[in-house]
Motif scaffolding. Structure first.
Motif, PDB file in Angstrom:
ATOM      1  N   ILE A 290      -2.483  -1.002  -8.951  1.00 51.47           N
ATOM      2  CA  ILE A 290      -3.780  -0.336  -8.938  1.00 51.47           C
ATOM      3  C   ILE A 290      -3.505   1.159  -8.912  1.00 51.47           C
ATOM      4  O   ILE A 290      -2.807   1.653  -8.021  1.00 51.47           O
ATOM      5  CB  ILE A 290      -4.614  -0.748  -7.699  1.00 51.47           C
ATOM      6  N   GLU A 291      -4.025   1.858  -9.922  1.00 48.93           N
ATOM      7  CA  GLU A 291      -3.793   3.295 -10.052  1.00 48.93           C
ATOM      8  C   GLU A 291      -5.049   4.068  -9.690  1.00 48.93           C
ATOM      9  O   GLU A 291      -6.170   3.571  -9.856  1.00 48.93           O
ATOM     10  CB  GLU A 291      -3.381   3.623 -11.486  1.00 48.93           C
ATOM     11  N   SER A 292      -4.850   5.288  -9.237  1.00 46.32           N
ATOM     12  CA  SER A 292      -5.972   6.157  -8.898  1.00 46.32           C
ATOM     13  C   SER A 292      -6.721   6.538 -10.170  1.00 46.32           C
ATOM     14  O   SER A 292      -6.118   6.907 -11.177  1.00 46.32           O
ATOM     15  CB  SER A 292      -5.458   7.420  -8.212  1.00 46.32           C
TER      16      SER A 292
ATOM     17  N   GLU B 211      -9.661   7.058   3.676  1.00 43.45           N
ATOM     18  CA  GLU B 211      -9.504   5.780   4.374  1.00 43.45           C
ATOM     19  C   GLU B 211      -8.892   4.746   3.445  1.00 43.45           C
ATOM     20  O   GLU B 211      -9.288   4.633   2.289  1.00 43.45           O
ATOM     21  CB  GLU B 211     -10.873   5.287   4.849  1.00 43.45           C
ATOM     22  N   VAL B 212      -7.917   4.002   3.962  1.00 45.41           N
ATOM     23  CA  VAL B 212      -7.378   2.836   3.276  1.00 45.41           C
ATOM     24  C   VAL B 212      -8.066   1.639   3.907  1.00 45.41           C
ATOM     25  O   VAL B 212      -7.944   1.403   5.105  1.00 45.41           O
ATOM     26  CB  VAL B 212      -5.839   2.744   3.425  1.00 45.41           C
ATOM     27  N   LYS B 213      -8.812   0.880   3.109  1.00 45.12           N
ATOM     28  CA  LYS B 213      -9.657  -0.176   3.647  1.00 45.12           C
ATOM     29  C   LYS B 213      -8.995  -1.551   3.645  1.00 45.12           C
ATOM     30  O   LYS B 213      -9.622  -2.534   4.050  1.00 45.12           O
ATOM     31  CB  LYS B 213     -10.976  -0.226   2.877  1.00 45.12           C
ATOM     32  N   VAL B 214      -7.736  -1.643   3.182  1.00 46.44           N
ATOM     33  CA  VAL B 214      -7.043  -2.930   3.132  1.00 46.44           C
ATOM     34  C   VAL B 214      -5.661  -2.811   3.765  1.00 46.44           C
ATOM     35  O   VAL B 214      -5.122  -1.709   3.911  1.00 46.44           O
ATOM     36  CB  VAL B 214      -6.901  -3.440   1.683  1.00 46.44           C
ATOM     37  N   ASN B 215      -5.113  -3.959   4.105  1.00 49.46           N
ATOM     38  CA  ASN B 215      -3.764  -4.046   4.659  1.00 49.46           C
ATOM     39  C   ASN B 215      -2.959  -5.038   3.830  1.00 49.46           C
ATOM     40  O   ASN B 215      -3.528  -5.901   3.152  1.00 49.46           O
ATOM     41  CB  ASN B 215      -3.807  -4.538   6.115  1.00 49.46           C
ATOM     42  N   VAL B 216      -1.644  -4.933   3.908  1.00 49.75           N
ATOM     43  CA  VAL B 216      -0.769  -5.893   3.237  1.00 49.75           C
ATOM     44  C   VAL B 216      -1.135  -7.292   3.710  1.00 49.75           C
ATOM     45  O   VAL B 216      -1.329  -7.535   4.903  1.00 49.75           O
ATOM     46  CB  VAL B 216       0.713  -5.571   3.531  1.00 49.75           C
TER      47      VAL B 216
ATOM     48  N   VAL C  53       0.878  -1.175   0.000  1.00 49.56           N
ATOM     49  CA  VAL C  53       0.000   0.000   0.000  1.00 49.56           C
ATOM     50  C   VAL C  53       0.912   1.220   0.000  1.00 49.56           C
ATOM     51  O   VAL C  53       1.740   1.371   0.888  1.00 49.56           O
ATOM     52  CB  VAL C  53      -0.925   0.007   1.242  1.00 49.56           C
ATOM     53  N   PHE C  54       0.774   2.061  -1.026  1.00 53.98           N
ATOM     54  CA  PHE C  54       1.702   3.186  -1.220  1.00 53.98           C
ATOM     55  C   PHE C  54       1.198   4.514  -0.652  1.00 53.98           C
ATOM     56  O   PHE C  54       1.905   5.515  -0.741  1.00 53.98           O
ATOM     57  CB  PHE C  54       2.004   3.363  -2.705  1.00 53.98           C
TER      58      PHE C  54
ATOM     59  N   ILE D 106      -1.777   0.984  -4.831  1.00 53.69           N
ATOM     60  CA  ILE D 106      -1.713  -0.356  -4.243  1.00 53.69           C
ATOM     61  C   ILE D 106      -1.116  -1.306  -5.268  1.00 53.69           C
ATOM     62  O   ILE D 106      -1.333  -1.149  -6.475  1.00 53.69           O
ATOM     63  CB  ILE D 106      -3.117  -0.840  -3.811  1.00 53.69           C
ATOM     64  N   MET D 107      -0.380  -2.311  -4.785  1.00 57.62           N
ATOM     65  CA  MET D 107       0.121  -3.375  -5.646  1.00 57.62           C
ATOM     66  C   MET D 107      -0.534  -4.676  -5.204  1.00 57.62           C
ATOM     67  O   MET D 107      -0.462  -5.048  -4.028  1.00 57.62           O
ATOM     68  CB  MET D 107       1.639  -3.499  -5.538  1.00 57.62           C
TER      69      MET D 107
END
Length: 70
Positions: free
Chosen positions: A41-43, A51-56, A15-16, A30-31
C-alpha cells in the motif's frame, strides 16, 4: 486531513511508518497479504502521519482507513 485506505481486503503484514513520520507520494507505508500474495500500500499523497489505525495481524476490508495524514 488525508487518509490512506486499503485497496483490497487482507491481513496487515507490516507497517513501515509511525506517527510523526513525514511521507512522500508513492512511498510504501503498509504491506498487506491477500490470497497468499503480498500487496504493498503506497501513499497517495505527501504529509505527516497523524495516526496509524492498524496493527500487524489486523484484518482490513477494502476501503478501510489505514493511516491518517495531516
Amino acid at each position: 486531513m488525508k487518509e490512506i485506505t486499503a485497496s483490497m481486503a487482507g491481513t496487515v503484514l507490516n507497517v513501515f511508518v509511525n506517527s510523526g513520520d513525514a511521507i512522500r507520494l508513492g512511498q510504501e507505508v503498509i504491506m498487506l497479504e491477500s490470497m497468499k500474495m503480498e500487496i504493498p500500500i503506497e501513499s497517495s499523497g505527501e504529509g505527516v502521519v497523524k495516526e496509524v489505525k492498524v496493527n500487524v495481524g489486523d484484518f482490513v476490508n477494502e476501503g478501510d482507513t489505514l493511516i491518517v495524514l495531516v
